[in-house]
Design an enzyme around this catalytic site. Structure first.
Site, mmCIF file in Angstrom:
data_model
loop_
_atom_site.group_PDB
_atom_site.id
_atom_site.type_symbol
_atom_site.label_atom_id
_atom_site.label_comp_id
_atom_site.label_asym_id
_atom_site.label_seq_id
_atom_site.Cartn_x
_atom_site.Cartn_y
_atom_site.Cartn_z
ATOM 1 N N TYR A 1 87.020 60.360 32.045
ATOM 2 C CA TYR A 1 87.367 60.811 33.400
ATOM 3 C C TYR A 1 88.532 60.020 34.001
ATOM 4 O O TYR A 1 88.602 59.866 35.224
ATOM 5 C CB TYR A 1 86.140 60.760 34.325
ATOM 6 N N CYS B 1 102.110 56.625 46.937
ATOM 7 C CA CYS B 1 102.417 56.491 48.349
ATOM 8 C C CYS B 1 101.185 56.863 49.168
ATOM 9 O O CYS B 1 101.126 57.938 49.764
ATOM 10 C CB CYS B 1 103.581 57.407 48.662
HETATM 11 N N1 LLP Z 1 77.223 68.705 30.786
HETATM 12 C C1 LLP Z 1 77.593 69.278 31.941
HETATM 13 C C2 LLP Z 1 77.191 70.648 32.212
HETATM 14 C C3 LLP Z 1 78.337 68.553 32.886
HETATM 15 O O1 LLP Z 1 78.678 69.129 34.031
HETATM 16 C C4 LLP Z 1 78.730 67.226 32.591
HETATM 17 C C5 LLP Z 1 79.537 66.454 33.535
HETATM 18 C C6 LLP Z 1 78.353 66.674 31.351
HETATM 19 C C7 LLP Z 1 77.577 67.444 30.481
HETATM 20 C C8 LLP Z 1 78.728 65.279 30.928
HETATM 21 O O2 LLP Z 1 78.208 64.309 31.760
HETATM 22 P P1 LLP Z 1 78.399 62.757 31.374
HETATM 23 O O3 LLP Z 1 77.600 62.492 30.122
HETATM 24 O O4 LLP Z 1 79.851 62.539 31.144
HETATM 25 O O5 LLP Z 1 77.911 62.019 32.559
HETATM 26 N N2 LLP Z 1 84.387 63.033 37.204
HETATM 27 C C9 LLP Z 1 83.145 62.320 37.376
HETATM 28 C C10 LLP Z 1 82.077 62.830 36.451
HETATM 29 C C11 LLP Z 1 81.829 64.311 36.585
HETATM 30 C C12 LLP Z 1 80.837 64.833 35.590
HETATM 31 C C13 LLP Z 1 80.843 66.320 35.582
HETATM 32 N N3 LLP Z 1 79.970 66.935 34.624
HETATM 33 C C14 LLP Z 1 83.376 60.821 37.196
HETATM 34 O O6 LLP Z 1 84.516 60.424 36.996
HETATM 35 O O7 LLP Z 1 82.447 60.025 37.282
#
Ligand code: LLP
Length: 433
Positions: free
Chosen positions: A391, A362
């Site tokens: 995510y 909604c």
């Molecule tokens: N290491 C740390 C300390 C992090 O904070 C993150 C992601 C990763 C590794 C992994 O990053 P990746 O490889 O997944 O990019 N919710 C958001 C993404 C937030 C990422 C937070 N930290 C989205 O849906 O795009």
């Protein structure tokens, strides 16, 4: 033809994932449904590991950032692949512990860990606690003293790198809630403090510059800045840093506009830089950790929905409503993230329509995307949103008291539920009258 390589079209003109018919999955398990391809997840893990072996002599550890998608089955896959885990809450730590995950391969993150979380980390003998601030350091020292142990810690450092990505997923720049600042001297003072404490074993430094990054340069630059800091610590404090954690953030292909770089290239360039700098500065090569989340999970997943009402507003847009929405995928509402959609039961038909895919919550902003090219679509069709393995489930909610979908894993021509669909009874489970 599709953004992820595990997707294809079968003789019925149905979309398949890992060789399995998605329309059959939708009818067997119901929709909305998250579907993950186990083989592709494993392939990503192996690519990261191999690149670490090839370019850095295996002197490192790949830790899957479980915030991208965490459940018992996922932790088991990582365990099986010899991959470590980045956890960021007691919930993620508890999930890992519940399957007997080797805790020496766990990195515990968070910018505001509670005493309970720190105690749990000590109790489970987590390999590395990534300390974010002095308040946390002091509390951890006390908790470790009480437990009669030395806590292995790394510091989260803000390297001052501004990677070009969405504001909400940028973390390495100066104005960030995460970590110690380098340029103000805050990080250096904090290192002095950590190495003076009896129950702290200061083993390394960590940085994470953001997420969904396509450029290799910011990663190489971050490594350069971090080696500079390691050098300063050695020269001025005569203290040797053993480990360097460079975080995650590797971009993936959500739509044809995205141009990710092979992980291999990332590891090649970063290793080259680290080795060259350490040689020049006469530093011991650090053990390297990386923390990919999205790049391991996202391309391996899709979400299946059933199309409901379609509303054509002449000269404005056509809304195609689905039986899920921001409750199972809040990323458009949060970041205006782009996705590819496919009508799974006519997967190879031309995408000659452009629509807005709307959820059932909604709220007007409850969209999966606007201006989305799509096949002729009608009520009852199965709609697949691609590259939703990271995510999505992990950021889902019960907004509007909508139960969370099931997660199904496909492998070797078969499928199994790894997270059950929530029921209406789950929705009222914690309510008291
Ligand atoms: N290491 C740390 C300390 C992090 O904070 C993150 C992601 C990763 C590794 C992994 O990053 P990746 O490889 O997944 O990019 N919710 C958001 C993404 C937030 C990422 C937070 N930290 C989205 O849906 O795009």
């Amino acid at each position: 033809m599709f953004v992820s390589k595990n997707l294809a079209v079968n003789e019925k003109d149905h979309l398949t994932i890992g060789g399995i018919d998605t329309v059959e999955l939708a009818s067997k398990y119901g929709t909305p449904l998250y579907v993950m391809d186990e083989d592709l997840i494993r392939e990503h893990c192996r690519s990261f590991k191999q690149s670490m072996d090839r370019y850095y002599g295996g002197e490192g550890l790949v830790c899957y950032a479980s915030k991208a998608f965490c459940c018992k089955a996922m932790c088991k896959i990582m365990m099986d692949e010899g991959i470590g885990l980045d956890v960021v809450s007691e919930g993620e730590l508890y999930t890992a512990a519940s399957v007997g995950f080797p805790m020496d391969k766990v990195c515990f993150h968070g910018n505001n860990k509670t005493d309970e979380e720190l105690s749990l980390a000590i109790e489970h003998k987590v390999g590395r606690i990534i300390v974010d601030n002095i308040f946390e350091l002091e509390r951890l020292n006390k908790i470790a003293l009480k437990a009669g142990v030395k806590a292995n810690i790394m510091y989260r450092i803000k390297p001052g790198i501004d990677a070009h990505t969405h504001d909400f997923v940028r973390t390495g720049q100066i104005d960030s809630k995460f970590g110690f600042a380098l340029e103000t001297g805050e990080a250096f003072e904090a290192v002095k403090k950590a190495i003076s404490l009896d129950n702290i074993n200061f083993i390394g430094v960590h940085c994470h510059i953001g997420s969904q990054i396509f450029d290799i340069d910011p990663f190489v630059h971050a490594a350069e800045v971090m080696i500079g800091f390691i050098e300063k610590i050695k020269n001025e404090l005569n203290y040797e840093i053993k480990e360097l954690n460079l975080g995650g953030g590797f971009g993936i292909k959500y739509t044809e506009e995205d141009t990710p770089v092979a992980y291999d290239k990332y590891m090649e360039k970063v290793s080259e830089k680290v080795k060259a700098l350490c040689g020049e500065k006469n530093l011991k090569l650090p053990f390297i950790l990386i923390e990919p989340g999205r790049s391991i999970a996202a391309p391996a997943g899709i979400t299946l929905y059933t199309v409901g009402g379609i509303k054509n507003i002449p000269n404005i847009r056509t809304y195609v409503s689905i039986d899920g929405g921001m409750c199972d995928n809040p990323r458009y509402a949060l970041y205006k993230s782009k996705y590819d959609v496919v009508v799974a039961n006519k997967a190879s038909a031309p995408k000659d329509n452009v629509v807005t895919v709307a959820g059932k919550c909604c709220e007007s902003g409850d969209l999966i995307g606007e201006g989305m090219p799509i096949q002729q679509v009608e009520a009852g069709d199965t709609l697949a949103v691609l590259a939703t393995g990271a995510y999505n489930y992990s950021m889902s909610s019960n907004y509007n008291r909508i139960p969370k979908p099931a997660v199904v894993m496909v492998k070797d021509g078969g499928s199994r539920v790894v997270v059950k669909r929530e029921t209406l009874d789950d929705i009222i489970r914690n309510d008291l009258e």
